[in-house]
Design a protein around this motif. Structure first.
Motif, PDB file in Angstrom:
ATOM      1  N   ASN A  90      18.059   1.764  15.894  1.00 30.13           N
ATOM      2  CA  ASN A  90      19.186   0.958  15.001  1.00 30.13           C
ATOM      3  C   ASN A  90      18.816  -0.326  14.084  1.00 30.13           C
ATOM      4  OD1 ASN A  90      20.871   2.881  15.316  1.00 30.13           O
ATOM      5  ND2 ASN A  90      21.994   1.970  17.373  1.00 30.13           N
ATOM      6  N   PHE A  91      17.305  -0.882  14.804  1.00 28.40           N
ATOM      7  CA  PHE A  91      17.124  -1.955  14.135  1.00 28.40           C
ATOM      8  C   PHE A  91      15.970  -1.648  13.171  1.00 28.40           C
ATOM      9  CE2 PHE A  91      19.222  -3.257  18.028  1.00 28.40           C
ATOM     10  CZ  PHE A  91      19.523  -4.564  17.768  1.00 28.40           C
ATOM     11  N   LYS A  92      16.437  -1.987  11.783  1.00 30.10           N
ATOM     12  CA  LYS A  92      15.581  -1.517  10.841  1.00 30.10           C
ATOM     13  C   LYS A  92      14.224  -2.252  10.612  1.00 30.10           C
ATOM     14  CE  LYS A  92      19.202  -0.472   7.625  1.00 30.10           C
ATOM     15  NZ  LYS A  92      19.921  -0.675   6.247  1.00 30.10           N
ATOM     16  N   ASP A  93      14.216  -3.298  11.436  1.00 23.24           N
ATOM     17  CA  ASP A  93      12.765  -4.412  11.312  1.00 23.24           C
ATOM     18  C   ASP A  93      11.748  -3.643  12.256  1.00 23.24           C
ATOM     19  OD1 ASP A  93      14.924  -5.110  13.301  1.00 23.24           O
ATOM     20  OD2 ASP A  93      13.531  -6.464  13.737  1.00 23.24           O
ATOM     21  N   LEU A  94      12.312  -2.688  13.269  1.00 15.58           N
ATOM     22  CA  LEU A  94      11.223  -2.020  14.223  1.00 15.58           C
ATOM     23  C   LEU A  94      10.908  -0.614  13.782  1.00 15.58           C
ATOM     24  CD1 LEU A  94      13.297  -3.501  17.464  1.00 15.58           C
ATOM     25  CD2 LEU A  94      11.400  -4.601  16.121  1.00 15.58           C
ATOM     26  N   LEU A  95      11.554  -0.131  12.789  1.00  9.72           N
ATOM     27  CA  LEU A  95      11.542   1.178  12.449  1.00  9.72           C
ATOM     28  C   LEU A  95      10.040   1.424  12.134  1.00  9.72           C
ATOM     29  CD1 LEU A  95      14.452   2.330  10.392  1.00  9.72           C
ATOM     30  CD2 LEU A  95      13.758   3.384  12.913  1.00  9.72           C
ATOM     31  N   GLU A  96       9.422   0.873  11.467  1.00 13.82           N
ATOM     32  CA  GLU A  96       8.053   0.974  10.872  1.00 13.82           C
ATOM     33  C   GLU A  96       7.111   1.149  12.185  1.00 13.82           C
ATOM     34  OE1 GLU A  96       4.591  -1.248   8.530  1.00 13.82           O
ATOM     35  OE2 GLU A  96       6.742  -1.102   7.670  1.00 13.82           O
ATOM     36  N   LEU A  97       6.997   0.368  13.155  1.00 13.23           N
ATOM     37  CA  LEU A  97       6.382   0.335  14.350  1.00 13.23           C
ATOM     38  C   LEU A  97       6.700   1.361  15.284  1.00 13.23           C
ATOM     39  CD1 LEU A  97       4.377  -2.003  15.633  1.00 13.23           C
ATOM     40  CD2 LEU A  97       6.595  -2.626  17.160  1.00 13.23           C
ATOM     41  N   LEU A  98       7.877   1.854  15.391  1.00 17.13           N
ATOM     42  CA  LEU A  98       8.220   2.911  16.243  1.00 17.13           C
ATOM     43  C   LEU A  98       7.951   4.516  15.777  1.00 17.13           C
ATOM     44  CD1 LEU A  98      11.740   1.557  17.304  1.00 17.13           C
ATOM     45  CD2 LEU A  98       9.557   1.437  18.597  1.00 17.13           C
ATOM     46  N   GLN A  99       8.051   4.698  14.486  1.00 16.01           N
ATOM     47  CA  GLN A  99       7.784   5.894  14.006  1.00 16.01           C
ATOM     48  C   GLN A  99       6.775   6.839  14.594  1.00 16.01           C
ATOM     49  OE1 GLN A  99       8.432   5.763   9.694  1.00 16.01           O
ATOM     50  NE2 GLN A  99      10.755   6.419  10.273  1.00 16.01           N
ATOM     51  N   PRO A 100       5.496   6.339  14.561  1.00 17.42           N
ATOM     52  CA  PRO A 100       4.469   7.188  15.006  1.00 17.42           C
ATOM     53  C   PRO A 100       4.557   7.692  16.343  1.00 17.42           C
ATOM     54  CG  PRO A 100       3.677   5.271  13.730  1.00 17.42           C
ATOM     55  CD  PRO A 100       5.052   4.975  13.855  1.00 17.42           C
ATOM     56  N   PRO A 132       0.783  -1.349  -0.053  1.00 19.16           N
ATOM     57  CA  PRO A 132       0.014   0.096  -0.034  1.00 19.16           C
ATOM     58  C   PRO A 132       0.928   1.253   0.086  1.00 19.16           C
ATOM     59  CG  PRO A 132      -0.864  -1.670   1.634  1.00 19.16           C
ATOM     60  CD  PRO A 132       0.320  -2.035   1.155  1.00 19.16           C
ATOM     61  N   ARG A 133       1.946   1.297   0.770  1.00 15.14           N
ATOM     62  CA  ARG A 133       2.990   2.506   0.669  1.00 15.14           C
ATOM     63  C   ARG A 133       4.173   1.896   1.154  1.00 15.14           C
ATOM     64  NH1 ARG A 133      -1.178   3.175   4.708  1.00 15.14           N
ATOM     65  NH2 ARG A 133      -2.253   4.614   3.048  1.00 15.14           N
ATOM     66  N   ASP A 134       5.179   3.027   1.176  1.00 16.62           N
ATOM     67  CA  ASP A 134       6.478   2.236   1.332  1.00 16.62           C
ATOM     68  C   ASP A 134       6.846   1.841   2.726  1.00 16.62           C
ATOM     69  OD1 ASP A 134       5.959   5.014   2.097  1.00 16.62           O
ATOM     70  OD2 ASP A 134       8.019   5.668   1.654  1.00 16.62           O
ATOM     71  N   TYR A 135       6.296   0.791   3.045  1.00 14.96           N
ATOM     72  CA  TYR A 135       6.503   0.167   4.408  1.00 14.96           C
ATOM     73  C   TYR A 135       8.080  -0.355   4.743  1.00 14.96           C
ATOM     74  CZ  TYR A 135       1.519   0.138   5.292  1.00 14.96           C
ATOM     75  OH  TYR A 135       0.085   0.455   5.247  1.00 14.96           O
ATOM     76  N   LEU A 136       8.565   0.113   5.815  1.00 14.14           N
ATOM     77  CA  LEU A 136       9.784   0.028   5.868  1.00 14.14           C
ATOM     78  C   LEU A 136       9.999  -1.527   6.247  1.00 14.14           C
ATOM     79  CD1 LEU A 136      10.536   2.987   8.702  1.00 14.14           C
ATOM     80  CD2 LEU A 136      11.088   2.782   6.209  1.00 14.14           C
ATOM     81  N   PHE A 137       9.115  -2.336   6.928  1.00 15.55           N
ATOM     82  CA  PHE A 137       9.414  -3.847   7.244  1.00 15.55           C
ATOM     83  C   PHE A 137       9.563  -4.434   5.610  1.00 15.55           C
ATOM     84  CE2 PHE A 137       8.642  -8.249   8.220  1.00 15.55           C
ATOM     85  CZ  PHE A 137       9.313  -8.070   9.167  1.00 15.55           C
ATOM     86  N   ALA A 138       8.812  -3.976   4.622  1.00 17.80           N
ATOM     87  CA  ALA A 138       8.996  -4.610   3.305  1.00 17.80           C
ATOM     88  C   ALA A 138      10.345  -4.172   2.962  1.00 17.80           C
ATOM     89  CB  ALA A 138       7.923  -4.031   2.430  1.00 17.80           C
ATOM     90  N   PHE A 139      10.976  -3.184   2.928  1.00 15.77           N
ATOM     91  CA  PHE A 139      12.230  -2.782   2.425  1.00 15.77           C
ATOM     92  C   PHE A 139      13.302  -3.772   3.476  1.00 15.77           C
ATOM     93  CE2 PHE A 139      10.134   1.107   1.316  1.00 15.77           C
ATOM     94  CZ  PHE A 139      10.362   0.876  -0.049  1.00 15.77           C
ATOM     95  N   TYR A 140      12.869  -4.058   4.866  1.00 18.82           N
ATOM     96  CA  TYR A 140      13.801  -4.739   5.704  1.00 18.82           C
ATOM     97  C   TYR A 140      14.153  -6.170   5.180  1.00 18.82           C
ATOM     98  CZ  TYR A 140      14.540  -7.966   9.645  1.00 18.82           C
ATOM     99  OH  TYR A 140      15.256  -9.013  10.498  1.00 18.82           O
ATOM    100  N   LEU A 141      13.014  -6.838   4.592  1.00 19.13           N
ATOM    101  CA  LEU A 141      13.009  -8.087   4.000  1.00 19.13           C
ATOM    102  C   LEU A 141      14.075  -8.041   2.692  1.00 19.13           C
ATOM    103  CD1 LEU A 141       9.282  -9.290   4.055  1.00 19.13           C
ATOM    104  CD2 LEU A 141      10.988  -9.771   5.432  1.00 19.13           C
ATOM    105  N   ASP A 142      14.067  -6.989   2.154  1.00 16.64           N
ATOM    106  CA  ASP A 142      15.342  -6.824   1.130  1.00 16.64           C
ATOM    107  C   ASP A 142      15.304  -7.807  -0.085  1.00 16.64           C
ATOM    108  OD1 ASP A 142      17.593  -5.612   0.032  1.00 16.64           O
ATOM    109  OD2 ASP A 142      18.967  -6.860   1.180  1.00 16.64           O
ATOM    110  N   LEU A 143      13.982  -7.880  -0.601  1.00 17.01           N
ATOM    111  CA  LEU A 143      13.847  -8.848  -1.702  1.00 17.01           C
ATOM    112  C   LEU A 143      14.186  -8.114  -3.179  1.00 17.01           C
ATOM    113  CD1 LEU A 143      10.722 -10.758  -0.337  1.00 17.01           C
ATOM    114  CD2 LEU A 143      12.991 -11.592  -0.513  1.00 17.01           C
TER     115      LEU A 143
END
Length: 307
Positions: free
Chosen positions: A217-227, A4-15
């Motif tokens: 510092n943990f990219k997998d948590l950024l999306e959750l933490l930002q708001p 839906p949008r540029d979700y950071l966890f999708a980028f963390y998976l790095d496919l």
């Protein structure tokens, strides 16, 4: 991968070989991005009226939430209508949709892409060529015999490689969630059991800042933490401008900082716990698929090494 949008966890998976398609202000915007990525030189919009009809309806008669679904939710606005000669009734969200489309159309023109609006009603979408759908078809589809590149399916080995890669990343994130839930619990407990004087509050504030930075510092948590982190910064900014005249007032100010941090970390702890539970629940499907492919021993080894 459609997201839906540029979700950071999708980028963390790095496919990386798949890249990502996002920009979904609406379904139409996402469809437009897909068409751009597929390198079409002519793109036709139809049905993007972005306006109320003469009866004040926001949707078609057969719409499941009734035709007046959005009619009473927004303050009415007027904007230039299709054709450029009259005004049409609209609302804030649709005007925003229109503005984003116009920006995207202008960017598409830089690559020689023409965008046609065949809606024949609603708002004017600047930058698009207004033309009836029948004429678009007649003029643009003269040559219907087109050759297309065949799409190849990934090999079994490559599919498995990406599945294993995603599995490793998610397992690591589950571990990170547990690690910080425990760390936050321990930190809050330690603060609540301490007798806080001025020097201790200074040290605690510094420690809490470091813990927050460590989380980021943990990219997998950024999306959750930002708001929640953005809300924390706003709250801390209000406290930081308080003028203090003596050490007693400074101590009270520091205690306010600590209260805000503790409230933030309690929220983060709950979010991390929920994310961990969600991952544990939904990783089962991925794990089962890998077991079907004969990677049961590999999965056990991954879990042993990470957990």
């Amino acid at each position: 991968m459609l997201i839906p949008r540029d979700y950071l966890f999708a980028f963390y998976l790095d496919l990386k070989p798949f890249s990502y398609v996002f920009y979904s202000v609406s379904v139409a915007h996402l469809a437009f991005v897909i068409a751009l990525n597929l390198a079409f030189k002519n793109i036709i919009f139809i049905g993007q009226d972005l306006a109320f009809n003469d009866e004040g309806d926001s949707h078609p008669k057969d719409y499941k939430h009734t035709p007046k679904y959005e009619s009473s939710n927004y303050k009415g606005l007027k904007a230039l209508a299709y054709g450029g000669k009259t005004q049409a009734k609209t609302q804030e969200a649709w005007v925003y949709f229109k503005q984003v489309l116009e920006q995207m159309i202008n960017e598409a023109k830089c690559y020689g892409i023409e965008v046609y609006n065949a809606t024949e009603g609603g708002l004017r979408i600047e930058g698009s060529i207004e033309k009836p759908f029948s004429l678009c078809i007649k003029e643009l589809l003269k040559d219907t015999k087109k050759s297309y590149l065949p799409l190849s399916v990934l090999s079994f080995a490559k599919q498995s490689e990406f599945l294993l890669k995603a599995f490793v990343k998610i397992i690591k994130s589950i571990k990170n969630c547990k690690k910080f839930v425990d760390k936050i619990s321990q930190k809050i407990k330690c603060i609540e059991q301490s007798h806080l004087d001025l020097e201790q509050t200074k040290k605690i504030i510094k420690d809490l800042e470091c813990l927050k930075q460590e989380l980021f510092n943990f990219k997998d948590l950024l999306e959750l933490l930002q708001p929640s982190s953005f809300q924390l910064e706003l709250s801390l900014a209000k406290i930081s401008v308080i003028n203090v005249k003596n050490e007693e007032e400074l101590l009270r100010k520091n205690l306010l900082f600590i209260e805000e941090f503790i409230e933030y970390f309690r929220l983060v702890k709950g979010l991390l716990s929920l994310q961990r539970q969600s991952f544990l629940k939904h990783i089962c499907a991925l794990e089962n698929e890998l077991i079907k492919r004969g990677f049961e021993n590999k999965i056990l080894k991954i879990k042993d090494n990470i957990c």
